[in-house]
Write a protein that holds these residues in place. Structure first.
Motif, short mmCIF file in Angstrom:
data_model
loop_
_atom_site.label_atom_id
_atom_site.label_comp_id
_atom_site.label_asym_id
_atom_site.label_seq_id
_atom_site.Cartn_x
_atom_site.Cartn_y
_atom_site.Cartn_z
N ALA A 129 0.82 -1.20 0.00
CA ALA A 129 0.00 0.00 0.00
C ALA A 129 0.86 1.26 0.00
O ALA A 129 0.56 2.24 -0.70
CB ALA A 129 -0.93 -0.01 1.22
N ARG A 133 0.79 4.15 -2.99
CA ARG A 133 0.48 5.56 -2.73
C ARG A 133 1.43 6.49 -3.52
O ARG A 133 1.02 7.53 -4.02
CB ARG A 133 0.59 5.87 -1.24
CG ARG A 133 0.21 7.29 -0.87
CD ARG A 133 0.63 7.63 0.55
NE ARG A 133 -0.13 6.91 1.54
CZ ARG A 133 -1.31 7.31 2.02
NH1 ARG A 133 -1.86 8.41 1.56
NH2 ARG A 133 -1.91 6.61 2.95
N CYS A 222 -8.30 6.42 -7.47
CA CYS A 222 -7.38 5.56 -6.75
C CYS A 222 -8.02 4.25 -6.29
O CYS A 222 -7.35 3.21 -6.23
CB CYS A 222 -6.80 6.31 -5.55
SG CYS A 222 -5.86 7.79 -6.00
N LEU A 258 -5.20 4.45 3.10
CA LEU A 258 -4.85 5.22 1.91
C LEU A 258 -5.87 6.32 1.59
O LEU A 258 -5.88 6.86 0.49
CB LEU A 258 -4.71 4.28 0.70
CG LEU A 258 -3.48 3.37 0.76
CD1 LEU A 258 -3.48 2.37 -0.38
CD2 LEU A 258 -2.20 4.20 0.70
#
Length: 299
Positions: A129, A133, A222, A258
């Motif tokens: 993760a 990002r 995203c 996130l």
């Protein structure tokens, strides 16, 4: 040396081009030409390698370890080149040359046998993760990338056909298509996305601990990118008595870590799981199809 394509690559390309493709036939000659043009010393072909490209471990003329990657046009290697150039090594493997030879990329050498998937599950998700990002940046003006709406539109057509051929999957397909429609009505942001991100796409590096490889870049929100990560190690999830609740907790944890809307992440996870399951069934990977469709049913 002989540039023999790994069996994994041959099988995967056979699924995506069932009517035949002469790229594999031309591959040894193309690899020899790419090596000679760049004055590379070949170490070995990476095995089992990827499903859409030939990966060759090489050294440049000054002895720098590198990777030569050759891919057919349908794998969109020029889109990959454009994305890697835009990321410029931030979160992703770095381009080592500006040569725009069609279908050929020269990349920095990572540690191909050490992916983030080798870590314990919780740590692997955290590191993956964090890598993802860094990739979510504003796309370049006039970018050449496909959008999420365009890509999922093509996939939706194939899903509808799959539902006609197999009425048992029709309810899941209907739910996935409804989710897609709602999600595309009001996308929250437009970012450059990896497109096919999962734990095995994050390799150990020297320049940074973990770097992403093998993007199929797309521009969109995203949550679409993160959705593929939710179902990583799906076979382990299915094997757990608490798989459904574990999946829901994973969606919540990844969304919070996130700053992604949890319901949007759930919706794209549903769409992408159903799409992958229908596609797996279409090419005869029945075990994969059953795992993915069962997973989708939890969402």
């Amino acid at each position: 040396m002989a540039f023999e394509p790994p069996r994994r690559l041959v099988k995967a390309l056979g699924e995506t081009a069932p009517d035949g493709d002469d790229w594999l036939e031309r591959l040894p000659e193309a690899a020899e030409r790419a090596v000679a043009l760049r004055e590379l010393a070949v170490e070995r072909v990476q095995v089992p390698g990827g499903r859409s490209s030939l990966v060759v471990l090489v050294r440049t003329a000054d002895g720098t370890p590198a990777v030569l990657k050759l891919a057919p046009r349908r794998a969109r290697p020029e889109s990959e080149r454009a994305a890697l150039a835009h990321w410029a090594g931030t979160g992703a493997v770095q381009l080592l040359d500006e040569d725009a030879t069609e279908g050929v990329l020269l990349l920095e050498r990572l540690h191909p046998d050490v992916s983030v998937r080798s870590l314990p599950e919780a740590k692997a998700l955290l590191e993956a993760a964090g890598t993802l990002r860094r990739l979510w940046v504003v796309p370049p003006v006039g970018h050449p990338f496909e959008t999420v709406a365009e890509r999922t539109g093509r996939q939706a057509d194939a899903m509808r056909a799959g539902a006609v051929a197999d009425p048992q999957v029709a309810p899941l397909v209907d739910a996935a298509l409804a989710a897609r429609g709602e999600l595309l009505a009001a996308p929250p942001e437009q970012r450059l996305l990896h497109g096919t991100f999962r734990q095995s796409k994050v390799l150990a590096g020297d320049r940074m601990p973990w770097l992403a490889v093998g993007p199929d870049p797309v521009v969109g929100e995203c949550a679409f990118d993160l959705a593929r990560l939710v179902r990583d190690r799906v076979e382990d999830l299915i094997a757990q008595p608490s798989g459904a609740s574990t999946t829901r907790r994973r969606v919540k944890r990844l969304a919070e870590s996130l700053d992604v809307d949890q319901e949007r992440l759930r919706g794209w996870t549903l769409f992408r799981a159903v799409e992958s399951g229908v596609r797996a069934r279409r090419v005869g990977r029945e075990k994969d199809a059953e795992l993915l469709l069962e997973f989708a049913g939890w969402l």
